[in-house]
Design a protein around this motif. Structure first.
Motif, PDB file in Angstrom:
ATOM      1  N   PHE A   1      22.417 -33.743  20.242  1.00  0.00           N
ATOM      2  CA  PHE A   1      22.198 -32.306  20.096  1.00  0.00           C
ATOM      3  C   PHE A   1      23.157 -31.768  19.040  1.00  0.00           C
ATOM      4  O   PHE A   1      24.355 -32.067  19.068  1.00  0.00           O
ATOM      5  N   LEU A   2      22.629 -30.940  18.140  1.00  0.00           N
ATOM      6  CA  LEU A   2      23.437 -30.341  17.087  1.00  0.00           C
ATOM      7  C   LEU A   2      23.421 -28.823  17.229  1.00  0.00           C
ATOM      8  O   LEU A   2      22.350 -28.206  17.271  1.00  0.00           O
ATOM      9  N   VAL A   3      24.594 -28.227  17.299  1.00  0.00           N
ATOM     10  CA  VAL A   3      24.751 -26.776  17.305  1.00  0.00           C
ATOM     11  C   VAL A   3      25.292 -26.395  15.929  1.00  0.00           C
ATOM     12  O   VAL A   3      26.359 -26.867  15.518  1.00  0.00           O
ATOM     13  N   SER A   4      24.542 -25.556  15.209  1.00  0.00           N
ATOM     14  CA  SER A   4      24.906 -25.283  13.815  1.00  0.00           C
ATOM     15  C   SER A   4      24.512 -23.861  13.438  1.00  0.00           C
ATOM     16  O   SER A   4      23.765 -23.197  14.162  1.00  0.00           O
ATOM     17  N   PRO A   5      24.984 -23.377  12.293  1.00  0.00           N
ATOM     18  CA  PRO A   5      24.656 -22.005  11.883  1.00  0.00           C
ATOM     19  C   PRO A   5      23.181 -21.794  11.568  1.00  0.00           C
ATOM     20  O   PRO A   5      22.634 -20.712  11.827  1.00  0.00           O
ATOM     21  N   THR A   6      22.496 -22.798  10.995  1.00  0.00           N
ATOM     22  CA  THR A   6      21.138 -22.585  10.498  1.00  0.00           C
ATOM     23  C   THR A   6      20.092 -23.481  11.137  1.00  0.00           C
ATOM     24  O   THR A   6      18.894 -23.278  10.920  1.00  0.00           O
ATOM     25  N   GLY A   7      20.509 -24.496  11.880  1.00  0.00           N
ATOM     26  CA  GLY A   7      19.549 -25.413  12.480  1.00  0.00           C
ATOM     27  C   GLY A   7      19.106 -26.522  11.555  1.00  0.00           C
ATOM     28  O   GLY A   7      18.243 -27.328  11.915  1.00  0.00           O
ATOM     29  N   GLY A   8      19.691 -26.618  10.374  1.00  0.00           N
ATOM     30  CA  GLY A   8      19.315 -27.655   9.425  1.00  0.00           C
ATOM     31  C   GLY A   8      20.497 -28.070   8.574  1.00  0.00           C
ATOM     32  O   GLY A   8      21.523 -27.372   8.504  1.00  0.00           O
ATOM     33  N   PRO A   9      20.373 -29.218   7.879  1.00  0.00           N
ATOM     34  CA  PRO A   9      21.469 -29.702   7.019  1.00  0.00           C
ATOM     35  C   PRO A   9      21.450 -29.018   5.663  1.00  0.00           C
ATOM     36  O   PRO A   9      21.209 -29.638   4.626  1.00  0.00           O
ATOM     37  N   ASP A  10      21.703 -27.703   5.673  1.00  0.00           N
ATOM     38  CA  ASP A  10      21.648 -26.932   4.433  1.00  0.00           C
ATOM     39  C   ASP A  10      22.761 -27.308   3.468  1.00  0.00           C
ATOM     40  O   ASP A  10      22.610 -27.216   2.252  1.00  0.00           O
ATOM     41  N   ARG A  11      23.893 -27.706   4.017  1.00  0.00           N
ATOM     42  CA  ARG A  11      25.007 -28.183   3.194  1.00  0.00           C
ATOM     43  C   ARG A  11      25.977 -28.923   4.106  1.00  0.00           C
ATOM     44  O   ARG A  11      26.000 -28.687   5.320  1.00  0.00           O
ATOM     45  N   PRO A  12      26.777 -29.827   3.561  1.00  0.00           N
ATOM     46  CA  PRO A  12      27.771 -30.517   4.394  1.00  0.00           C
ATOM     47  C   PRO A  12      28.788 -29.520   4.956  1.00  0.00           C
ATOM     48  O   PRO A  12      29.335 -28.697   4.212  1.00  0.00           O
ATOM     49  N   ARG A  13      29.017 -29.606   6.251  1.00  0.00           N
ATOM     50  CA  ARG A  13      29.910 -28.676   6.927  1.00  0.00           C
ATOM     51  C   ARG A  13      30.953 -29.438   7.746  1.00  0.00           C
ATOM     52  O   ARG A  13      30.729 -30.607   8.116  1.00  0.00           O
ATOM     53  N   PRO A  14      32.083 -28.794   8.060  1.00  0.00           N
ATOM     54  CA  PRO A  14      33.035 -29.408   8.986  1.00  0.00           C
ATOM     55  C   PRO A  14      32.329 -29.708  10.314  1.00  0.00           C
ATOM     56  O   PRO A  14      31.725 -28.815  10.911  1.00  0.00           O
ATOM     57  N   THR A  15      32.389 -30.944  10.755  1.00  0.00           N
ATOM     58  CA  THR A  15      31.573 -31.371  11.881  1.00  0.00           C
ATOM     59  C   THR A  15      32.427 -32.017  12.970  1.00  0.00           C
ATOM     60  O   THR A  15      33.260 -32.892  12.679  1.00  0.00           O
ATOM     61  N   VAL A  16      32.177 -31.591  14.193  1.00  0.00           N
ATOM     62  CA  VAL A  16      32.835 -32.159  15.368  1.00  0.00           C
ATOM     63  C   VAL A  16      31.798 -32.954  16.144  1.00  0.00           C
ATOM     64  O   VAL A  16      30.697 -32.474  16.413  1.00  0.00           O
ATOM     65  N   VAL A  17      32.137 -34.172  16.519  1.00  0.00           N
ATOM     66  CA  VAL A  17      31.258 -35.023  17.321  1.00  0.00           C
ATOM     67  C   VAL A  17      31.940 -35.303  18.649  1.00  0.00           C
ATOM     68  O   VAL A  17      33.120 -35.669  18.683  1.00  0.00           O
ATOM     69  N   THR A  18      31.198 -35.123  19.735  1.00  0.00           N
ATOM     70  CA  THR A  18      31.734 -35.443  21.053  1.00  0.00           C
ATOM     71  C   THR A  18      30.721 -36.275  21.819  1.00  0.00           C
ATOM     72  O   THR A  18      29.506 -36.194  21.583  1.00  0.00           O
ATOM     73  N   GLY A  19      31.216 -37.095  22.718  1.00  0.00           N
ATOM     74  CA  GLY A  19      30.375 -37.919  23.573  1.00  0.00           C
ATOM     75  C   GLY A  19      31.193 -38.406  24.753  1.00  0.00           C
ATOM     76  O   GLY A  19      32.416 -38.232  24.800  1.00  0.00           O
ATOM     77  N   TYR A  20      30.511 -39.030  25.693  1.00  0.00           N
ATOM     78  CA  TYR A  20      31.202 -39.542  26.888  1.00  0.00           C
ATOM     79  C   TYR A  20      30.973 -41.050  27.012  1.00  0.00           C
ATOM     80  O   TYR A  20      31.881 -41.832  26.920  1.00  0.00           O
ATOM     81  N   GLY A  21      29.752 -41.455  27.280  1.00  0.00           N
ATOM     82  CA  GLY A  21      29.408 -42.865  27.239  1.00  0.00           C
ATOM     83  C   GLY A  21      30.040 -43.712  28.322  1.00  0.00           C
ATOM     84  O   GLY A  21      30.541 -44.809  28.039  1.00  0.00           O
ATOM     85  N   GLY A  22      29.986 -43.245  29.563  1.00  0.00           N
ATOM     86  CA  GLY A  22      30.545 -44.042  30.651  1.00  0.00           C
ATOM     87  C   GLY A  22      30.044 -43.624  32.008  1.00  0.00           C
ATOM     88  O   GLY A  22      29.588 -42.496  32.211  1.00  0.00           O
ATOM     89  N   PHE A  23      30.095 -44.561  32.955  1.00  0.00           N
ATOM     90  CA  PHE A  23      29.822 -44.304  34.366  1.00  0.00           C
ATOM     91  C   PHE A  23      28.407 -43.770  34.624  1.00  0.00           C
ATOM     92  O   PHE A  23      28.144 -43.212  35.683  1.00  0.00           O
ATOM     93  N   GLY A  24      27.512 -43.910  33.651  1.00  0.00           N
ATOM     94  CA  GLY A  24      26.164 -43.388  33.838  1.00  0.00           C
ATOM     95  C   GLY A  24      26.076 -41.882  33.783  1.00  0.00           C
ATOM     96  O   GLY A  24      25.031 -41.309  34.114  1.00  0.00           O
ATOM     97  N   ALA A  25      27.154 -41.199  33.363  1.00  0.00           N
ATOM     98  CA  ALA A  25      27.145 -39.738  33.278  1.00  0.00           C
ATOM     99  C   ALA A  25      26.276 -39.292  32.112  1.00  0.00           C
ATOM    100  O   ALA A  25      26.202 -39.958  31.076  1.00  0.00           O
TER     101      ALA A  25
END
Length: 677
Positions: free
Chosen positions: A438-462
């Motif tokens: 899921f991407l939360v962004s100002p415009t909903g599209g890759p209009d230009r490269p922006r500072p990007t934060v990526v998060t995930g969990y990937g454990g315990f079936g959560a």
């Protein structure tokens, strides 16, 4: 580079199964050691000084506080004419438990009245069948070590308790509401060093000393087992899970067969490698299980013989999350409602209870997440549940099976408006497997490269499912992209997705995170990339920053597991052996050493800016992991960005008040903004 406080360092190296394992900061494991205390105090000063220079802290903190000032109204539990739920005003730090009856509502229990300091949290609550009593569980200082009290709903008077040594225990009330089954640990003096384990199922009668409670289940079973209890007044079920493993034993008793203190619990499922939830209803036993169904199915089981039949089969591309029965006399036939997530997005389907035939679907406001389905305590035609998505605060919804209509019960008092966009995408993992994000962004599209934060969990079936994310909204409003990725090791695509990122396959979780960063850059979304992860997600980003330090500009690593050789010796570590493996087993030690972030730190490496965050009340993941990692990175890095340790007091791993949440999120965003722009 900052002048870092000197850490107590030794040349300690141990030989483990033929592997030389260095542990130069073992001294920092002991928080009470004077050297550790002095080092920690110096880290506090360093963090405070660095924080003063974060240029965007004020504006980000202000916006995060606005976004969190929504108040709270949870989906109710309905017992006859009484509706119970949690509520908080937009200016209230912690919610209170309310009851509504006859058009009027009032507070039943407010943790602030018990403890005006705000350090006490309402961890859980359970209403008696008649709705005349409520059991509340509270903890203090973030420890999650709860005390249980039983209150009179009409007067608020204390009827029983406090009972200690519970930790968000399930309760199974008996008819009449004068007794219940619950889970409580043995007295700590019986098992020194293992005080957080050795749980048992007990029967407690109101007004009696809990020391005399009848032992019902758990004697002779492994110390790390977790238990859950449920009853419909006719059947009692007990489920037993080995720590955090995806294996569940299920036992059931017909309560009329024996005294309540000695129920005849028969095995319904034992030794099966499948997570299973048991739910008695109307004398029937329903199971939501992954047995022979990696995405889950619903079965009907005989509580005496253990015979089972499939009621709702597994779906090919959706994961079973929850179910409820509606069988009120107003309905032409009894119904089964089931919640599934399809690529992490919730949907609710309606089925014939007798045959499982699909009859329709429950309307939802959008592509989000629904909470537990809550029908009336007595047979009825309606249920309540909560809905939220990344930009929508949680709100209660009501479904009427007679009309098929879904309506909103109460919008949050504060509903901040935003123009940011949410989009779900699919990217290839490093091995080509499709991974959703899921991407939360100002415009909903890759209009230009922006500072990007990526998060995930990937454990315990959560599951990394949509939920209100004030930090993502604030970041996107400021011009960035915030990505939530469904890494293997989680459960977004079922049990197989979980197993693909655990034990000897743990590296797959980290590879999926690396692939997300690479894809976001290649597709034009991302300029500089930062990472955020908490708990097991802290392990995930800790591994990422040591494996590819040049790839990330900044990393926020919260409540993390980082020393994977010694994780079993602190917190709830022994409960997680089935997820990660054990250093006591030679082959499994090799898995752990292959990615253990603390052991992967290499002197002379230019590491990204790193913010490690811990809380002194954390009883799950000991802050020692972050202390040791902080010292190791500060000693090793040649990078221009700082390595900082943020230490909170009076909070823990789990729930916290709005003010503490806002402060933590604001610090994360301001730190990331400093090094991603």
């Amino acid at each position: 580079m900052l002048p870092y406080p000197p850490a107590p360092r030794t040349e300690l190296t141990e030989e483990l199964h033929g592997h030389p394992v260095a542990d130069p900061y073992r001294t920092l494991e002991d928080a009470a050691d004077p050297a550790t205390a002095a080092w920690s105090a110096a880290q506090d000063e360093l963090f405070a000084a660095a924080r003063e220079g974060w240029r965007h802290l004020g504006e980000l903190e202000g916006r995060v506080r606005q976004l969190l000032a929504t108040g709270m109204t949870t989906a109710p539990q309905v017992h006859g004419a009484r509706e119970f739920n949690l509520r908080a005003r937009p200016d209230q730090d912690l919610p209170a438990l309310y009851v509504a009856e006859g058009g009027r509502s009032r507070v039943v229990f407010d943790p602030a009245a018990l403890d005006p300091s705000g350090a006490t949290l309402l961890e859980d609550w359970s209403v008696s069948p008649a709705g005349d009593k409520v059991a509340v569980q509270t903890s203090s200082g973030g420890t999650e070590d709860s005390e249980l009290r039983v209150l009179c709903v009409a007067t608020g008077a204390l009827l029983d308790g406090p009972i200690d040594r519970v930790r968000r225990s399930t309760l199974a009330w008996l008819p009449g509401g004068e007794a219940f089954y619950y889970v409580r640990r043995l007295p700590p003096e019986l098992n020194p060093g293992e005080e957080r384990y050795h749980r048992r199922v007990w029967l407690h009668r109101l007004g009696t000393d809990p020391a005399g409670d009848a032992l019902v289940f758990g004697a002779g079973r492994p110390a790390e087992q977790h238990y859950s209890v449920a009853t419909d007044g006719r059947l009692l079920t007990v489920t037993a899970t080995a720590g955090a493993s995806p294996r569940t034993d299920v036992f059931a008793a017909v309560l009329a067969e024996a005294p309540y203190g000695r129920p005849v619990l028969r095995p319904v499922q034992q030794g099966v490698d499948a997570a299973t939830t048991a739910r008695p209803y109307g004398g029937a036993l329903y199971l939501a299980t992954h047995r022979d169904a990696p995405r889950g199915r619903i079965e009907l089981a005989d509580p005496v013989t253990g015979e089972r039949r499939v009621l709702l089969p597994e779906q090919d591309d959706a994961v079973l999350e929850d179910f409820a029965v509606l069988d009120g006399p107003e309905l032409p036939r009894p119904l089964l409602l089931a919640t599934h997530t399809r690529h992490a997005i919730s949907e609710i389907s309606v089925h014939c209870l007798r045959t499982g035939e699909r009859l329709g679907a429950v309307g939802l406001p959008g592509a989000g997440t629904v909470g537990p389905l809550r029908p009336r305590q007595e047979p009825g035609h309606e249920l309540w549940f909560a809905y939220a998505d990344h930009v929508t605060p949680s709100r209660p919804l009501h479904y009427d099976a007679r009309t098929g209509r879904t309506t909103e019960r109460a919008a949050p008092e504060g509903s901040p408006r935003t123009s940011v966009q949410v989009r779900q995408v699919v990217y290839p993992g490093l091995d080509g497997t499709p991974v959703h994000m899921f991407l939360v962004s100002p415009t909903g599209g890759p209009d230009r490269p922006r500072p990007t934060v990526v998060t995930g969990y990937g454990g315990f079936g959560a599951r990394m499912v949509p939920g209100y994310a004030a930090q993502a909204v604030a970041w996107a409003e400021a011009g960035g992209v915030y990505a939530f990725t469904c890494l293997r090791g989680g459960g977004e695509e079922g049990d197989g997705w979980h197993r693909a990122g655990r034990r000897e396959h743990k590296q797959q979780t980290f590879d999926d995170l690396h692939a997300a960063a690479d894809w976001l850059t290649a597709q034009g979304w991302a300029a500089r990339v930062g990472l955020v992860g908490s708990s097991n997600g802290g392990l995930t980003v800790g591994a990422a920053l040591t494996q590819r330090p040049e790839r990330y500009a900044a990393v926020v690593c919260l409540a993390p597991l980082l020393d994977m050789v010694r994780y079993e010796h602190s917190g709830l570590g022994p409960s997680w052996r089935d997820e990660y493996g054990s250093a006591a087993v030679p082959a499994e030690l090799a898995w752990l050493l292959s990615y253990s972030p603390y052991h992967a730190v290499r002197p002379g490496t230019a590491y990204p800016a790193v913010l490690l965050g811990v809380a002194d009340g954390d009883t799950r993941v000991d802050p020692l992991h972050a202390r040791k990692m902080c010292a190791a990175l500060q000693h090793a890095t040649t990078g221009a960005g700082p390595v900082l340790l943020r230490q909170e007091r009076g909070v823990g791993h789990g729930r916290r008040g709005v003010a503490a949440t806002a402060a933590l999120l604001a610090d994360q965003l301001a730190f990331l903004a400093e090094y991603l722009r």
